[in-house]
Design a protein around this motif. Structure first.
Motif, PDB file in Angstrom:
ATOM      1  N   ASN A 234       0.821  -1.217   0.000  1.00  0.00           N
ATOM      2  CA  ASN A 234       0.000   0.000   0.000  1.00  0.00           C
ATOM      3  C   ASN A 234       0.850   1.259   0.000  1.00  0.00           C
ATOM      4  OD1 ASN A 234      -2.575  -1.090  -0.122  1.00  0.00           O
ATOM      5  ND2 ASN A 234      -2.732  -1.350   2.104  1.00  0.00           N
ATOM      6  N   TYR A 235       2.058   1.152   0.515  1.00  0.00           N
ATOM      7  CA  TYR A 235       2.952   2.307   0.555  1.00  0.00           C
ATOM      8  C   TYR A 235       3.416   2.702  -0.850  1.00  0.00           C
ATOM      9  CZ  TYR A 235       6.574   5.396   2.445  1.00  0.00           C
ATOM     10  OH  TYR A 235       7.355   6.485   2.759  1.00  0.00           O
ATOM     11  N   HIS A 236       3.185   1.835  -1.813  1.00  0.00           N
ATOM     12  CA  HIS A 236       3.597   2.108  -3.194  1.00  0.00           C
ATOM     13  C   HIS A 236       2.439   2.613  -4.052  1.00  0.00           C
ATOM     14  CE1 HIS A 236       6.813  -0.428  -1.665  1.00  0.00           C
ATOM     15  NE2 HIS A 236       7.562  -0.011  -2.670  1.00  0.00           N
ATOM     16  N   VAL A 237       1.298   2.904  -3.416  1.00  0.00           N
ATOM     17  CA  VAL A 237       0.097   3.307  -4.146  1.00  0.00           C
ATOM     18  C   VAL A 237      -0.382   4.663  -3.640  1.00  0.00           C
ATOM     19  CG1 VAL A 237      -2.301   2.721  -4.711  1.00  0.00           C
ATOM     20  CG2 VAL A 237      -0.586   0.896  -4.462  1.00  0.00           C
ATOM     21  N   ILE A 238      -0.703   5.560  -4.577  1.00  0.00           N
ATOM     22  CA  ILE A 238      -1.339   6.836  -4.238  1.00  0.00           C
ATOM     23  C   ILE A 238      -2.753   6.783  -4.790  1.00  0.00           C
ATOM     24  CG2 ILE A 238      -1.295   9.344  -4.484  1.00  0.00           C
ATOM     25  CD1 ILE A 238       1.712   9.067  -5.161  1.00  0.00           C
ATOM     26  N   ASN A 239      -3.730   6.892  -3.926  1.00  0.00           N
ATOM     27  CA  ASN A 239      -5.130   6.863  -4.349  1.00  0.00           C
ATOM     28  C   ASN A 239      -5.634   8.279  -4.653  1.00  0.00           C
ATOM     29  OD1 ASN A 239      -5.736   4.079  -4.209  1.00  0.00           O
ATOM     30  ND2 ASN A 239      -5.911   4.193  -1.980  1.00  0.00           N
ATOM     31  N   GLY A 240      -6.489   8.367  -5.663  1.00  0.00           N
ATOM     32  CA  GLY A 240      -7.142   9.639  -5.956  1.00  0.00           C
ATOM     33  C   GLY A 240      -6.315  10.620  -6.754  1.00  0.00           C
ATOM     34  N   THR A 241      -5.116  10.236  -7.163  1.00  0.00           N
ATOM     35  CA  THR A 241      -4.237  11.131  -7.929  1.00  0.00           C
ATOM     36  C   THR A 241      -3.561  10.337  -9.041  1.00  0.00           C
ATOM     37  OG1 THR A 241      -3.760  12.520  -6.011  1.00  0.00           O
ATOM     38  CG2 THR A 241      -2.214  12.631  -7.843  1.00  0.00           C
ATOM     39  N   TYR A 254       3.361  13.124  -1.314  1.00  0.00           N
ATOM     40  CA  TYR A 254       2.070  12.492  -1.540  1.00  0.00           C
ATOM     41  C   TYR A 254       1.775  11.570  -0.362  1.00  0.00           C
ATOM     42  CZ  TYR A 254       2.588  13.935  -6.439  1.00  0.00           C
ATOM     43  OH  TYR A 254       2.748  14.658  -7.592  1.00  0.00           O
ATOM     44  N   VAL A 255       0.499  11.395  -0.074  1.00  0.00           N
ATOM     45  CA  VAL A 255       0.100  10.458   0.975  1.00  0.00           C
ATOM     46  C   VAL A 255      -0.226   9.122   0.318  1.00  0.00           C
ATOM     47  CG1 VAL A 255      -1.540   9.959   2.817  1.00  0.00           C
ATOM     48  CG2 VAL A 255      -0.800  12.314   2.408  1.00  0.00           C
ATOM     49  N   ALA A 256       0.508   8.093   0.709  1.00  0.00           N
ATOM     50  CA  ALA A 256       0.299   6.755   0.152  1.00  0.00           C
ATOM     51  C   ALA A 256      -0.961   6.128   0.724  1.00  0.00           C
ATOM     52  CB  ALA A 256       1.508   5.884   0.438  1.00  0.00           C
ATOM     53  N   ALA A 257      -1.412   5.048   0.100  1.00  0.00           N
ATOM     54  CA  ALA A 257      -2.628   4.365   0.542  1.00  0.00           C
ATOM     55  C   ALA A 257      -2.496   3.865   1.974  1.00  0.00           C
ATOM     56  CB  ALA A 257      -2.945   3.205  -0.396  1.00  0.00           C
ATOM     57  N   GLY A 258      -1.254   3.605   2.396  1.00  0.00           N
ATOM     58  CA  GLY A 258      -1.028   3.161   3.771  1.00  0.00           C
ATOM     59  C   GLY A 258      -1.003   4.288   4.781  1.00  0.00           C
ATOM     60  N   GLY A 259      -1.092   5.547   4.303  1.00  0.00           N
ATOM     61  CA  GLY A 259      -1.142   6.690   5.213  1.00  0.00           C
ATOM     62  C   GLY A 259       0.178   7.415   5.400  1.00  0.00           C
ATOM     63  N   GLN A 260       1.288   6.829   4.930  1.00  0.00           N
ATOM     64  CA  GLN A 260       2.582   7.476   5.095  1.00  0.00           C
ATOM     65  C   GLN A 260       2.837   8.470   3.962  1.00  0.00           C
ATOM     66  OE1 GLN A 260       2.075   4.240   4.463  1.00  0.00           O
ATOM     67  NE2 GLN A 260       3.051   2.911   5.988  1.00  0.00           N
ATOM     68  N   ASN A 261       3.782   9.377   4.193  1.00  0.00           N
ATOM     69  CA  ASN A 261       4.149  10.345   3.167  1.00  0.00           C
ATOM     70  C   ASN A 261       5.232   9.794   2.250  1.00  0.00           C
ATOM     71  OD1 ASN A 261       2.394  12.382   3.977  1.00  0.00           O
ATOM     72  ND2 ASN A 261       3.870  13.261   5.415  1.00  0.00           N
ATOM     73  N   LEU A 262       5.061  10.026   0.968  1.00  0.00           N
ATOM     74  CA  LEU A 262       6.087   9.727  -0.033  1.00  0.00           C
ATOM     75  C   LEU A 262       6.648  11.054  -0.526  1.00  0.00           C
ATOM     76  CD1 LEU A 262       4.220   7.068  -2.218  1.00  0.00           C
ATOM     77  CD2 LEU A 262       6.218   6.626  -0.803  1.00  0.00           C
ATOM     78  N   THR A 263       7.966  11.142  -0.631  1.00  0.00           N
ATOM     79  CA  THR A 263       8.592  12.387  -1.082  1.00  0.00           C
ATOM     80  C   THR A 263       9.254  12.168  -2.436  1.00  0.00           C
ATOM     81  OG1 THR A 263       9.025  13.076   1.182  1.00  0.00           O
ATOM     82  CG2 THR A 263      10.267  14.197  -0.544  1.00  0.00           C
ATOM     83  N   VAL A 264       8.910  13.016  -3.386  1.00  0.00           N
ATOM     84  CA  VAL A 264       9.484  12.950  -4.732  1.00  0.00           C
ATOM     85  C   VAL A 264      10.677  13.907  -4.809  1.00  0.00           C
ATOM     86  CG1 VAL A 264       9.084  13.452  -7.181  1.00  0.00           C
ATOM     87  CG2 VAL A 264       7.310  12.303  -5.817  1.00  0.00           C
ATOM     88  N   ARG A 265      11.756  13.429  -5.382  1.00  0.00           N
ATOM     89  CA  ARG A 265      12.927  14.272  -5.640  1.00  0.00           C
ATOM     90  C   ARG A 265      13.332  14.133  -7.105  1.00  0.00           C
ATOM     91  NH1 ARG A 265      17.284  12.455  -4.017  1.00  0.00           N
ATOM     92  NH2 ARG A 265      16.605  10.369  -3.396  1.00  0.00           N
TER      93      ARG A 265
END
Length: 301
Positions: A234-241, A254-265
């Protein structure tokens, strides 16, 4: 004599521009197969005749011959006229895009394909348009690319480009992953009973670890519980975007499906999600987009 010739030439552009789509297809030898195909589906041809402010990607005779001899075409025709209509609608883009409008920066352009049997993206399924080495390409499902062989044919409803391959309608996540050779992703989704929920989700962005990424942490997987493995996926999935590569900006979270934040660089032109690098971007799927990454995101933190 000169004046007569000049006046005739002056009239030509307006005459060409005044063609409607039906006339353009009939008058373009390279599109005779498409014209014949449409004549077999008069309701579809009638609806196409009324479109406006569009760009049409028209498969050449050779492209259609290859496609109509394929198993994909026979599967579509056995499904009824709506399936053919959906395929053709994927070749119609919202807005007029001339060859000069397409650059070396990918553009993700929405199409008329919005049948929920084939797509679950809010604004309609997209194609990726890009110019490379002075050639214009349109990428569709399974990273299939169609090259524009003739550009900027005007008609009263917009502009038409001739392409050398029929576009591939994006498949659902699990079928796309299987076709792309992401066997480890397919197996992991099945094992955690996430295949159907992910296929049915709307507007998703998925960062899919490559097979090598799975192999690299294979021995560690046995140490996780079922719930932990589900959380990792779930940490590898962004829902709604639906975040195509051009929408992944530096220092965006971005907030992943698991609720944690993912940071893009963005580093030296490469896209990273936390410390995982995107190695294959923009695999279009029925409900969004998949980016293949070189390692697990959660385990890399």
């Amino acid at each position: 004599m000169k004046a007569t010739k000049l006046s005739t030439l002056a009239l030509m552009p307006s005459a060409i521009a005044a063609q409607n789509l039906t006339q353009l297809l009939a008058n373009t030898t390279e599109l005779s197969s498409l014209n014949a195909l449409l004549s077999s589906y008069p309701a579809i041809a009638s609806s196409l005749a009324n479109v406006s402010n569009v760009t049409i990607l028209a498969p050449s005779n050779a492209a259609l011959e290859t496609f109509t001899n394929s198993s994909s075409f026979h599967a579509l025709t056995s499904s009824g006229n709506q399936s053919i209509a959906d395929l053709l609608s994927y070749h119609i883009l919202h807005g007029e895009y001339y060859a000069d409008n397409i650059t070396d920066t990918p553009a993700f352009i929405s199409t008329y394909l919005n049948d929920t049997a084939f797509t679950n993206v809010t604004s309609g399924q997209v194609v990726e348009a890009i110019k490379q080495d002075n050639k214009t390409y349109f990428y569709s499902g399974l990273l299939a690319n169609s090259t524009v062989t003739r550009t900027d044919l005007n008609f009263t409803g917009g502009v038409l480009h001739i392409i050398d391959k029929v576009l591939t309608v994006p498949l659902n996540v699990s079928s796309s992953a299987a076709a792309a050779g992401l066997t480890a992703v397919v197996g992991a989704l099945q094992a955690q009973h996430l295949t159907q929920p992910l296929d049915d989700a709307k507007n998703v962005t998925i960062f899919a670890p490559s097979n090598s990424a799975f192999q690299a942490i294979g021995s560690a997987l046995g140490n996780f519980t079922t719930n932990q493995l589900t959380d990792i996926l779930n940490y590898h999935v962004i829902n709604g975007t639906v975040a195509y590569s051009t929408g992944l900006k530096n220092d965006t979270q971005y907030v992943a499906a698991g609720g944690q934040n993912l940071t893009v660089r963005i580093e030296n032109g490469s896209i990273f999600v936390d410390s995982a690098r995107v190695i294959t971007p923009n695999l279009l799927v029925a409900n969004g987009v998949v980016h293949v990454i070189d390692k697990y995101v959660l385990l890399s933190k």
